[in-house]
Design a protein around this motif. Structure first.
Motif, PDB file in Angstrom:
ATOM      1  N   ARG A  67       0.875  -1.173   0.000  1.00  0.00           N
ATOM      2  CA  ARG A  67       0.000   0.000   0.000  1.00  0.00           C
ATOM      3  C   ARG A  67       0.907   1.216   0.000  1.00  0.00           C
ATOM      4  O   ARG A  67       1.870   1.286   0.759  1.00  0.00           O
ATOM      5  CB  ARG A  67      -0.916   0.010   1.217  1.00  0.00           C
ATOM      6  CG  ARG A  67      -2.000  -1.052   1.128  1.00  0.00           C
ATOM      7  CD  ARG A  67      -3.162  -0.803   2.050  1.00  0.00           C
ATOM      8  NE  ARG A  67      -3.849   0.453   1.827  1.00  0.00           N
ATOM      9  CZ  ARG A  67      -4.738   0.702   0.848  1.00  0.00           C
ATOM     10  NH1 ARG A  67      -5.017  -0.221  -0.026  1.00  0.00           N
ATOM     11  NH2 ARG A  67      -5.330   1.869   0.761  1.00  0.00           N
TER      12      ARG A  67
ATOM     13  N   ILE B 270      -5.624  12.167  -9.115  1.00  0.00           N
ATOM     14  CA  ILE B 270      -5.342  11.602  -7.797  1.00  0.00           C
ATOM     15  C   ILE B 270      -4.946  12.742  -6.870  1.00  0.00           C
ATOM     16  O   ILE B 270      -4.289  13.688  -7.281  1.00  0.00           O
ATOM     17  CB  ILE B 270      -4.243  10.513  -7.831  1.00  0.00           C
ATOM     18  CG1 ILE B 270      -2.960  11.033  -8.442  1.00  0.00           C
ATOM     19  CG2 ILE B 270      -4.724   9.269  -8.534  1.00  0.00           C
ATOM     20  CD1 ILE B 270      -1.798  10.076  -8.331  1.00  0.00           C
TER      21      ILE B 270
ATOM     22  N   GLU C 118      -3.605  10.454  -1.325  1.00  0.00           N
ATOM     23  CA  GLU C 118      -4.458   9.329  -1.721  1.00  0.00           C
ATOM     24  C   GLU C 118      -3.659   8.023  -1.678  1.00  0.00           C
ATOM     25  O   GLU C 118      -2.479   8.000  -2.018  1.00  0.00           O
ATOM     26  CB  GLU C 118      -5.019   9.550  -3.127  1.00  0.00           C
ATOM     27  CG  GLU C 118      -6.032   8.513  -3.535  1.00  0.00           C
ATOM     28  CD  GLU C 118      -6.790   8.876  -4.805  1.00  0.00           C
ATOM     29  OE1 GLU C 118      -7.378   7.960  -5.385  1.00  0.00           O
ATOM     30  OE2 GLU C 118      -6.794  10.056  -5.194  1.00  0.00           O
TER      31      GLU C 118
ATOM     32  N   GLY D 272      -3.104   3.873  -2.645  1.00  0.00           N
ATOM     33  CA  GLY D 272      -3.331   2.876  -3.678  1.00  0.00           C
ATOM     34  C   GLY D 272      -2.495   1.649  -3.399  1.00  0.00           C
ATOM     35  O   GLY D 272      -1.795   1.571  -2.394  1.00  0.00           O
TER      36      GLY D 272
ATOM     37  N   ARG E  40      -2.720   0.999  -8.501  1.00  0.00           N
ATOM     38  CA  ARG E  40      -4.172   1.057  -8.661  1.00  0.00           C
ATOM     39  C   ARG E  40      -4.738   1.976  -7.590  1.00  0.00           C
ATOM     40  O   ARG E  40      -4.573   1.751  -6.397  1.00  0.00           O
ATOM     41  CB  ARG E  40      -4.774  -0.341  -8.530  1.00  0.00           C
ATOM     42  CG  ARG E  40      -6.254  -0.346  -8.325  1.00  0.00           C
ATOM     43  CD  ARG E  40      -7.164  -0.738  -9.436  1.00  0.00           C
ATOM     44  NE  ARG E  40      -6.632  -1.454 -10.555  1.00  0.00           N
ATOM     45  CZ  ARG E  40      -6.896  -1.098 -11.819  1.00  0.00           C
ATOM     46  NH1 ARG E  40      -7.626  -0.038 -12.078  1.00  0.00           N
ATOM     47  NH2 ARG E  40      -6.437  -1.804 -12.811  1.00  0.00           N
ATOM     48  N   PHE E  41      -5.378   3.062  -8.050  1.00  0.00           N
ATOM     49  CA  PHE E  41      -6.083   3.999  -7.178  1.00  0.00           C
ATOM     50  C   PHE E  41      -7.580   3.848  -7.432  1.00  0.00           C
ATOM     51  O   PHE E  41      -7.993   3.105  -8.324  1.00  0.00           O
ATOM     52  CB  PHE E  41      -5.657   5.445  -7.485  1.00  0.00           C
ATOM     53  CG  PHE E  41      -4.234   5.739  -7.137  1.00  0.00           C
ATOM     54  CD1 PHE E  41      -3.865   6.028  -5.829  1.00  0.00           C
ATOM     55  CD2 PHE E  41      -3.258   5.746  -8.113  1.00  0.00           C
ATOM     56  CE1 PHE E  41      -2.551   6.318  -5.505  1.00  0.00           C
ATOM     57  CE2 PHE E  41      -1.939   6.024  -7.800  1.00  0.00           C
ATOM     58  CZ  PHE E  41      -1.593   6.306  -6.490  1.00  0.00           C
ATOM     59  N   GLU E  42      -8.381   4.583  -6.690  1.00  0.00           N
ATOM     60  CA  GLU E  42      -9.834   4.520  -6.853  1.00  0.00           C
ATOM     61  C   GLU E  42     -10.259   4.897  -8.271  1.00  0.00           C
ATOM     62  O   GLU E  42     -11.174   4.310  -8.832  1.00  0.00           O
ATOM     63  CB  GLU E  42     -10.496   5.466  -5.846  1.00  0.00           C
ATOM     64  CG  GLU E  42     -12.005   5.371  -5.842  1.00  0.00           C
ATOM     65  CD  GLU E  42     -12.619   6.252  -4.769  1.00  0.00           C
ATOM     66  OE1 GLU E  42     -13.617   6.922  -5.085  1.00  0.00           O
ATOM     67  OE2 GLU E  42     -12.101   6.273  -3.643  1.00  0.00           O
ATOM     68  N   ARG E  43      -9.563   5.870  -8.884  1.00  0.00           N
ATOM     69  CA  ARG E  43      -9.953   6.353 -10.210  1.00  0.00           C
ATOM     70  C   ARG E  43      -9.186   5.708 -11.351  1.00  0.00           C
ATOM     71  O   ARG E  43      -9.209   6.216 -12.469  1.00  0.00           O
ATOM     72  CB  ARG E  43      -9.789   7.873 -10.264  1.00  0.00           C
ATOM     73  CG  ARG E  43     -10.766   8.549  -9.300  1.00  0.00           C
ATOM     74  CD  ARG E  43     -10.742  10.027  -9.400  1.00  0.00           C
ATOM     75  NE  ARG E  43     -11.420  10.447 -10.626  1.00  0.00           N
ATOM     76  CZ  ARG E  43     -11.502  11.699 -11.010  1.00  0.00           C
ATOM     77  NH1 ARG E  43     -10.947  12.646 -10.292  1.00  0.00           N
ATOM     78  NH2 ARG E  43     -12.126  12.011 -12.119  1.00  0.00           N
TER      79      ARG E  43
END
Length: 80
Positions: free
Chosen positions: A11, A36, A40, A42, A56-59
């Motif tokens: 992470r 991002i 943030e 990921g 890999r992030f939320e968006r």
């Protein structure tokens, strides 16, 4: 000072804003850095040559130079 080493599955948190983002797709595209947010979190999904990481992030997933990231320490069960 040596660059931090990241492994797949780590992470990470955005510690500094990169000047742009590159999508982690077979045909990468440059994207604006505001997709991002600073801070943030990921997950590292792949390592690339030159210190770049697929994260890999939320968006979405982006290729980011490791200098813009910091590892997020795992919390012990007593901290949750």
């Amino acid at each position: 000072m040596s660059e931090p080493q990241f492994a797949v599955g780590d992470r990470v948190r955005v510690a500094a804003a990169p000047p742009y983002l590159k999508t982690a797709e077979p045909m990468p595209m440059l994207r604006p850095p505001d997709l991002i947010a600073l801070g943030e979190e990921g997950v590292v999904v792949e390592r690339k040559p030159g210190g770049y990481l697929g994260v890999r992030f939320e968006r979405g997933a982006f290729l980011i130079d490791g200098q813009y990231l910091e590892r997020v320490e795992a919390q012990s069960p007593s901290e949750t």
